[in-house]
Write a protein that holds these residues in place. Structure first.
Motif, PDB file in Angstrom:
ATOM      1  N   PHE A  10       7.992  -6.220  14.290  1.00 36.38           N
ATOM      2  CA  PHE A  10       8.416  -6.179  12.891  1.00 36.38           C
ATOM      3  C   PHE A  10       7.372  -6.861  12.019  1.00 36.38           C
ATOM      4  O   PHE A  10       6.938  -6.340  10.991  1.00 36.38           O
ATOM      5  CB  PHE A  10       9.762  -6.898  12.758  1.00 36.38           C
ATOM      6  N   SER A  54       4.204  -5.069  11.465  1.00 33.55           N
ATOM      7  CA  SER A  54       4.409  -3.717  10.898  1.00 33.55           C
ATOM      8  C   SER A  54       4.105  -2.625  11.912  1.00 33.55           C
ATOM      9  O   SER A  54       3.513  -1.605  11.584  1.00 33.55           O
ATOM     10  CB  SER A  54       3.519  -3.493   9.673  1.00 33.55           C
ATOM     11  N   LEU A 109       8.511 -10.658   4.402  1.00 31.71           N
ATOM     12  CA  LEU A 109       9.776 -11.336   4.685  1.00 31.71           C
ATOM     13  C   LEU A 109       9.949 -11.592   6.174  1.00 31.71           C
ATOM     14  O   LEU A 109      10.660 -12.513   6.576  1.00 31.71           O
ATOM     15  CB  LEU A 109      10.928 -10.501   4.150  1.00 31.71           C
ATOM     16  N   GLY A 110       9.305 -10.760   6.997  1.00 27.69           N
ATOM     17  CA  GLY A 110       9.380 -10.970   8.447  1.00 27.69           C
ATOM     18  C   GLY A 110       8.849 -12.342   8.827  1.00 27.69           C
ATOM     19  O   GLY A 110       9.400 -12.998   9.713  1.00 27.69           O
ATOM     20  N   ALA A 116       1.588  -6.713   6.862  1.00 30.74           N
ATOM     21  CA  ALA A 116       2.121  -7.544   7.946  1.00 30.74           C
ATOM     22  C   ALA A 116       2.835  -8.785   7.403  1.00 30.74           C
ATOM     23  O   ALA A 116       3.955  -9.100   7.801  1.00 30.74           O
ATOM     24  CB  ALA A 116       0.985  -7.950   8.886  1.00 30.74           C
ATOM     25  N   LEU A 121       5.723   0.428   3.816  1.00 23.53           N
ATOM     26  CA  LEU A 121       6.780   1.249   4.426  1.00 23.53           C
ATOM     27  C   LEU A 121       6.967   2.545   3.643  1.00 23.53           C
ATOM     28  O   LEU A 121       7.087   3.629   4.215  1.00 23.53           O
ATOM     29  CB  LEU A 121       8.105   0.483   4.434  1.00 23.53           C
ATOM     30  N   TYR A 160      15.503  -4.249   3.875  1.00 23.88           N
ATOM     31  CA  TYR A 160      14.413  -5.154   3.461  1.00 23.88           C
ATOM     32  C   TYR A 160      14.481  -5.368   1.953  1.00 23.88           C
ATOM     33  O   TYR A 160      14.290  -6.469   1.439  1.00 23.88           O
ATOM     34  CB  TYR A 160      13.095  -4.484   3.843  1.00 23.88           C
TER      35      TYR A 160
HETATM   36  N1  PFF Z   1       5.660  -6.732   8.511  1.00 28.74           N
HETATM   37  C1  PFF Z   1       6.530  -6.899   7.387  1.00 28.74           C
HETATM   38  C2  PFF Z   1       7.105  -8.273   7.377  1.00 28.74           C
HETATM   39  O1  PFF Z   1       6.908  -9.007   8.346  1.00 28.74           O
HETATM   40  O2  PFF Z   1       7.761  -8.622   6.431  1.00 28.74           O
HETATM   41  C3  PFF Z   1       7.650  -5.905   7.349  1.00 28.74           C
HETATM   42  C4  PFF Z   1       7.209  -4.525   7.586  1.00 28.74           C
HETATM   43  C5  PFF Z   1       6.348  -3.887   6.716  1.00 28.74           C
HETATM   44  C6  PFF Z   1       7.600  -3.907   8.700  1.00 28.74           C
HETATM   45  C7  PFF Z   1       5.888  -2.634   6.984  1.00 28.74           C
HETATM   46  C8  PFF Z   1       7.157  -2.654   8.958  1.00 28.74           C
HETATM   47  C9  PFF Z   1       6.290  -2.031   8.121  1.00 28.74           C
HETATM   48  F1  PFF Z   1       5.875  -0.830   8.386  1.00 28.74           F
END
Ligand code: PFF
Length: 447
Positions: free
Chosen positions: A221, A224, A24-25, A21, A325, A102
């Motif tokens: 996002f 995840s 980078l988000g 989770a 991912l 990403y």
């Molecule tokens: N949640 C991660 C972030 O915020 O950077 C990005 C991400 C990872 C999105 C894994 C989706 C995922 F399945």
């Protein structure tokens, strides 16, 4: 069939889920989307979205994963609803799509580790970002990021993922708190706090149609969701774990890291630019890089070391998310077709590298990749998952939520009703607004 691995400890699962989770988000995207969507109004809707929609949705994915005990695609077959395999497949596609760009941003982070160490951006932080964020160098570092991700996934769940995430969360929190305090002491940061923390409800009312879908999708996002990641991780979970407890912890920690990153980036932008500048001047995708880069530049030699450490920690956060991912598709193919883990992980990484070169070549493409994920893929994928778990799998999902949770009956029932009603409506509205938004202004470069 060989016995599947399970998490060695509950902490292992929590760390991996939080590792997925937090990435980078939170650190890169949340602050700049806050800046481009009205500041605190966005933060306000985001918090509601994470708690009221994100938490029930993550529990839905945990239910599917633990119950089925297999990868996200076959999970639905194992639960005796093979038609819903489409949810798993869409999640897989969404995840692949997201990973392709990403990784480009992951490449920027690698660039900034070295750029800090050598002081390369110390003269002109915004100009430096513009020069390294697109082109051959960005493509090269995108390749490096993808290769490292594949390398970790190739070693399997326990070895690679559990170890990589153990140190990341505490260090990221410590560094962000330090930077937030530092930003607070600087002249010119004061105005940032009301911009960031006190919602302008008039702005919100006038821009509801764009703020809401962005905030809800940002929550997906960031948590995840809609990519099979949480389904896959929960599939390694034992029955004595409490899903509500684990889910709440992930949501709280994840939200806290995003908020902290905003407390760093937004005040720093105010210090340098007197507000959040437009994207070209460093307020968009460059916000994280330009704002904190300036801090390290101001600190001189000490800033070189601190900057390198900061971006190294951000890199770990990005990697632990990217791993999740890639793990989704890899575990599907390994479980199903018997290919070797390394070959599968590197095969996917190679293909995604090729797709992502577009985004590495030109940031307009990166924005387009991101917009498609936000406006269509994520809400669609989460919506289908919510319909499944609420309306198709309902009563059995309730049983699964109760397992390992003392006195979980009331919570589980409330959860089911939320999923069946307002969560479903909320996600549907998000999808609808996202699609109409894209339709009204197609974000394809050159159009
Ligand atoms: N949640 C991660 C972030 O915020 O950077 C990005 C991400 C990872 C999105 C894994 C989706 C995922 F399945």
């Amino acid at each position: 069939m060989t016995e599947r691995e399970t998490w060695a400890t509950r902490l292992g699962f929590i760390l991996a889920a939080v590792g997925s989770a937090v990435g980078l988000g939170n650190i890169w995207q949340f602050p700049f989307k806050t800046g481009t969507n009205g500041g605190a109004a966005f933060v306000f809707v985001y918090l509601l979205a994470a708690l009221l929609i994100g938490l029930p949705a993550i529990l839905g994915e945990f239910v599917v994963g633990r119950r089925a005990n297999i990868n996200a695609v076959e999970a639905f077959e194992r639960l005796k609803h093979p038609a819903w395999t489409v949810v798993g497949a869409l999640g897989l596609l969404t995840g692949l799509w997201i990973l392709s760009y990403y990784s480009v941003v992951g490449g920027w982070v690698i660039r900034y580790i070295f750029g800090s160490a050598t002081g390369a951006y110390f003269g002109d932080a915004a100009g430096y970002f513009a020069s390294v964020s697109a082109g051959w160098e960005a493509i090269g570092l995108h390749a490096v990021f993808m290769a490292v991700t594949a390398g970790i996934v190739a070693f399997g769940v326990e070895d690679g993922i559990e170890k990589a995430t153990k140190l990341m969360v505490p260090s990221i929190v410590v560094m962000l708190v330090g930077l937030a305090i530092y930003a607070f002491t600087l002249d010119g940061s004061t105005a940032a706090y009301s911009y960031y923390l006190s919602p302008d409800f008039e702005y919100l009312a006038n821009n509801l149609g764009s703020v809401v879908p962005f905030a809800v999708s940002q929550a997906f996002f960031s948590l995840s969701l809609g990519m099979g990641a949480m389904i896959t991780y929960a599939s390694y979970l034992g029955d004595d774990d409490s899903l509500p407890a684990d889910g709440s912890l992930v949501v709280v920690l994840n939200t806290a890291v995003g908020l902290l990153a905003g407390l760093v980036v937004i005040p720093l932008l105010f210090v340098q630019f007197g507000g959040v500048p437009d994207a070209a001047a460093g307020g968009g995708a460059g916000a994280l890089f330009v704002s904190v880069a300036q801090v390290f530049a101001d600190l001189g030699t000490a800033g070189q070391a601190l900057g390198a450490v900061f971006f190294a920690v951000v890199l770990i956060a990005a990697l632990s998310s990217a791993i999740s991912l890639l793990e989704v598709v890899t575990s599907y193919v390994v479980d199903n077709y018997g290919y070797s883990r390394p070959a599968t992980a590197f095969g996917f990484a190679g293909s995604l590298f090729v797709l992502g070169t577009l985004a590495a070549w030109n940031t307009a493409w990166l924005t387009w990749f991101d917009t498609l994920a936000y406006s269509v893929l994520l809400p669609l994928s989460v919506l289908l998952g919510v319909v499944f778990v609420g309306w198709v799998y309902g009563p059995q999902a309730v049983d699964e939520i109760k397992k390992g949770t003392s006195g979980g009956e009331t919570f589980a029932t409330a959860w089911l009703w939320s999923i069946r009603t307002y969560v479903l409506v909320g996600v549907f509205v998000t999808l609808y607004l996202g699609v109409t938004d894209i339709y009204a202004a197609p974000p394809i470069p050159g159009l």
